[in-house]
Write an enzyme that holds these catalytic residues in place. Structure first.
Site, short mmCIF file in Angstrom:
data_model
loop_
_atom_site.label_atom_id
_atom_site.label_comp_id
_atom_site.label_asym_id
_atom_site.label_seq_id
_atom_site.Cartn_x
_atom_site.Cartn_y
_atom_site.Cartn_z
N THR A 188 -31.30 -35.19 -26.59
CA THR A 188 -31.21 -34.70 -27.71
C THR A 188 -30.35 -36.04 -28.33
O THR A 188 -29.74 -36.80 -27.62
CB THR A 188 -30.26 -33.39 -28.04
OG1 THR A 188 -29.08 -33.71 -27.66
CG2 THR A 188 -31.00 -32.21 -27.30
N GLU A 330 -35.35 -29.48 -27.69
CA GLU A 330 -35.40 -28.42 -26.63
C GLU A 330 -36.51 -27.47 -26.82
O GLU A 330 -36.76 -26.41 -25.94
CB GLU A 330 -34.30 -27.46 -26.99
CG GLU A 330 -32.63 -27.98 -26.77
CD GLU A 330 -32.35 -28.90 -28.11
OE1 GLU A 330 -33.06 -29.53 -28.64
OE2 GLU A 330 -31.12 -28.96 -28.14
N LYS A 442 -18.04 -20.66 -44.30
CA LYS A 442 -17.73 -18.97 -44.17
C LYS A 442 -16.64 -18.96 -45.36
O LYS A 442 -15.52 -19.13 -44.92
CB LYS A 442 -17.63 -18.45 -42.94
CG LYS A 442 -17.54 -16.88 -42.99
CD LYS A 442 -17.93 -16.07 -41.73
CE LYS A 442 -18.70 -14.97 -41.90
NZ LYS A 442 -18.68 -14.30 -40.52
N TRP A 447 -21.23 -16.26 -46.29
CA TRP A 447 -21.72 -17.56 -45.79
C TRP A 447 -22.26 -18.34 -47.10
O TRP A 447 -22.69 -17.77 -47.69
CB TRP A 447 -23.06 -17.45 -44.80
CG TRP A 447 -22.66 -16.73 -43.56
CD1 TRP A 447 -23.19 -15.44 -43.03
CD2 TRP A 447 -21.94 -17.25 -42.65
NE1 TRP A 447 -22.60 -15.18 -41.96
CE2 TRP A 447 -22.07 -16.14 -41.34
CE3 TRP A 447 -21.23 -18.38 -42.32
CZ2 TRP A 447 -21.50 -16.39 -40.20
CZ3 TRP A 447 -20.95 -18.83 -40.95
CH2 TRP A 447 -20.92 -17.65 -40.18
P1 ADP Z 1 -30.88 -33.31 -32.86
O1 ADP Z 1 -30.84 -31.85 -32.51
O2 ADP Z 1 -29.91 -34.14 -31.96
O3 ADP Z 1 -30.80 -33.77 -34.45
P2 ADP Z 1 -33.67 -33.12 -32.76
O4 ADP Z 1 -34.49 -34.37 -32.98
O5 ADP Z 1 -34.11 -32.34 -31.52
O6 ADP Z 1 -32.24 -33.65 -32.50
O7 ADP Z 1 -33.71 -32.47 -34.02
C1 ADP Z 1 -34.06 -31.12 -34.16
C2 ADP Z 1 -33.42 -30.62 -35.28
O8 ADP Z 1 -33.95 -31.19 -36.71
C3 ADP Z 1 -33.85 -28.94 -35.74
O9 ADP Z 1 -32.88 -28.28 -35.00
C4 ADP Z 1 -33.50 -29.07 -37.09
O10 ADP Z 1 -32.28 -28.97 -37.60
C5 ADP Z 1 -34.20 -30.25 -37.68
N1 ADP Z 1 -35.37 -30.10 -38.23
C6 ADP Z 1 -36.45 -30.49 -37.43
N2 ADP Z 1 -37.80 -30.16 -38.07
C7 ADP Z 1 -37.26 -29.71 -39.24
C8 ADP Z 1 -37.84 -29.28 -40.50
N3 ADP Z 1 -39.34 -29.29 -40.64
N4 ADP Z 1 -37.08 -28.79 -41.47
C9 ADP Z 1 -35.81 -28.96 -41.55
N5 ADP Z 1 -35.18 -29.42 -40.41
C10 ADP Z 1 -35.93 -29.55 -39.23
#
Ligand code: ADP
Length: 543
Positions: A188, A330, A442, A447
């Site tokens: 990640t 993930e 919060k 929220w």
């Molecule tokens: P990291 O979690 O380290 O940033 P990732 O590349 O796995 O790395 O990013 C996943 C995250 O990116 C998701 O959990 C979400 O928060 C965000 N994300 C991915 N696609 C979208 C989308 N279409 N709209 C909003 N957020 C997104």
């Protein structure tokens, strides 16, 4: 009673063999500094088998980690199959991570060899002595003989890709008999903590690839020309390359030049029908592509929220809106896609359809999704209003991180992945993300969505960007603090900002603290780094 169907292991051999047999004349084109390099799938398959032989010749252990440090190229795709089809594990290093993250990851995964593009050697080579398990660096020359190409270090560890390939014997593949064997791994990007390793299995890659061919996801098929702008070092370019090999689509690889002009040229000149990338890419490409003739049928956006306005401008000026997808490292990553359900298309007006396209979409087949209270874990309704943590389960969703108990809390007791994203779900299954759990505020037991508040602040004409973080409050537990970057030459006071927000958000959402900053700090992959903002303003309090 048992089913009586064949128990064929779902291994990458199935994808590879199909391409070798069915698509020998399909094209893989890579943009290089001296123009487009084209190989057929047939030639690619032959090289990929020989690359399997190279891994044997280099003495990479049976399930050794084969790292890559490379742009999107056809050579990179050779590694995508040669490593797993010989039983090894492909590990795509993310070139955009910070140096200490890269060495941490290479050591954690115990990479034995790194296949690196020559143009990226200046980033990799200074770290190589810190990568304790790496024995070879195999250089893929992507510089097309340019005079400014980085020099090759004179070091016995450095080898040349084409030289190794020229003398290697083809590997028969077919060694993977257990479909749960590891095929590849990605870490990640560490937006909310240290990078953690996700290990994909042969089975998960095959099923995820198949899912990308479905009509109601990305519908990659034999008629397509696919341009993965999203890097192959970031969640396997969203699985698009493996899906293209399975489905027989031509692929255009952008190489190192990700400028809007270069991407637009590839789209127009190569007849690209499907292109995928993060919203920032599509923002850059827009003015170049608008009004030009093209064959695009899908422009896929994901990785962060696709702004509604961007998608609508594409609809008006390019002729098609952006197809939004959501996922994470993930989740392989494709988990939801915002296609338009037929009932919605029939009964909803243009404005509402644009809203729908701005959601993250509905879960792909085989992906189950629920929302839950982030604290109690109580399951929440799909009513379009109640927000909760998005949790998913399915055959291409991680169940654990690689050698990293720190991440265990991200998996629920009943085996779902807690994504850390907070969303609402409509009764017909469209997920709309409103925040990340760690960024929610919060206040007084309720929220506040930092994303919604940021969007309202960024709606002010003087504001360039804004990030909202929680600060401690004795009375309310937490209160929102707005960190605001103004457009060049603009002025705005905290009171003026609150006056702008007052008719737009609930009264208790109005931030007492507003800080004007020069820029929002970003992570190595360009996402807002609220971790850094929280550290910078850790002394702030609201009574
Ligand atoms: P990291 O979690 O380290 O940033 P990732 O590349 O796995 O790395 O990013 C996943 C995250 O990116 C998701 O959990 C979400 O928060 C965000 N994300 C991915 N696609 C979208 C989308 N279409 N709209 C909003 N957020 C997104």
């Amino acid at each position: 009673m048992q089913g009586l169907m064949q128990d064929v292991p779902l291994s990458l051999d199935i994808i590879f063999n199909r391409a070798e047999q069915l698509w020998p004349t399909k094209r893989l084109a890579t943009a290089t500094p001296s123009g487009l390099e084209v190989v057929t799938f047939g030639a690619w398959a032959e090289r990929t088998r020989r690359l399997g032989g190279v891994l044997d010749d280099l003495g990479v252990s049976e399930d050794g980690r084969v790292a890559t440090f490379a742009w999107n190229t056809a050579r990179h795709l050779e590694l995508y199959f040669a490593a797993p089809c010989t039983g090894r594990v492909l590990h795509t290093l993310n070139i955009r991570l910070f140096a200490n993250q890269i060495t941490y990851i290479a050591n954690h995964a115990e990479d034995e060899v790194v296949f690196a593009d020559r143009s990226l050697l200046p980033l990799l080579w200074p770290l190589i002595d810190e990568c304790k398990t790496v024995r070879h660096v195999v250089v893929m020359d992507d510089t097309a003989g340019r005079p400014d190409a980085p020099e090759l270090p004179s070091d016995p560890r450095v080898l040349d890709y084409e030289e190794l390939l020229a003398t290697a014997s083809p590997h028969p593949f077919g060694v993977v008999t257990d479909e749960s064997t590891a095929a590849s791994m990605c870490y990640t990007s560490g937006t909310t903590g240290d990078p953690k390793g996700v290990v994909y299995s042969h089975r998960s890659v095959v099923l995820h690839s198949l899912s990308i061919l479905l009509a109601d996801t990305l519908a990659v098929g034999e008629r397509d020309v696919v341009l993965p702008v999203v890097p192959m070092f970031h969640v396997n370019a969203w699985g698009l390359c493996q899906a293209a090999v399975m489905g027989g689509a031509d692929v255009v690889f952008p190489g190192a030049d990700l400028s809007p002009e270069a991407i637009t040229r590839l789209i127009v000149d190569e007849g690209v029908t499907l292109a995928a990338g993060v919203p920032t890419i599509w923002m850059g490409v827009l003015p170049h592509l608008a009004g030009r003739p093209h064959k695009l049928r899908r422009v896929v956006g994901g990785g962060s929220a696709v702004p509604r306005s961007l998608s609508e401008t594409y609809r008006a000026e390019v002729g098609l809106p952006i197809l939004q997808a959501w996922g994470m490292t993930e989740t392989s990553p494709l988990a939801t896609v915002a296609f338009t359900r037929s009932e919605r298309a029939a009964s909803t007006g243009e404005e509402a359809l644009a809203d729908l396209r701005a959601t993250q979409g509905i879960p792909s087949p085989l992906v189950e999704l629920r929302i839950a209270d982030p604290e109690s874990g109580e399951r929440l309704p799909w009513d379009g209003a109640t927000s909760g943590e998005v949790q998913v389960r399915g055959p291409w969703i991680a169940r654990q991180y690689y050698n990293d108990p720190r991440g265990d809390a991200q998996f629920s007791a009943d085996g779902w992945l807690r994504t850390g994203d907070v969303g609402v779900v409509s009764p017909d299954g469209y997920v709309r993300l409103v925040d990340r759990t760690k960024d929610l505020i919060k206040s007084g037991g309720e929220w506040i969505s930092s994303v919604d508040l940021e969007n309202e602040i960024m709606g002010h004409p003087a504001v360039a960007e804004a990030a909202v973080i929680a600060v401690p409050s004795e009375r309310w537990m937490e209160r929102p603090m707005a960190c605001v970057v103004l457009e060049e030459g603009q002025e705005l006071t905290a009171d003026e900002l609150r006056a702008w927000l007052a008719p737009r958000v609930a009264k208790w959402w109005l931030p007492e603290l507003v800080e004007f900053i020069d820029a929002v700090p970003r992570t190595s992959v360009g996402k807002f780094s609220k971790k850094d903002l929280r550290a910078r303003f850790s002394d702030r309090r609201v009574p």
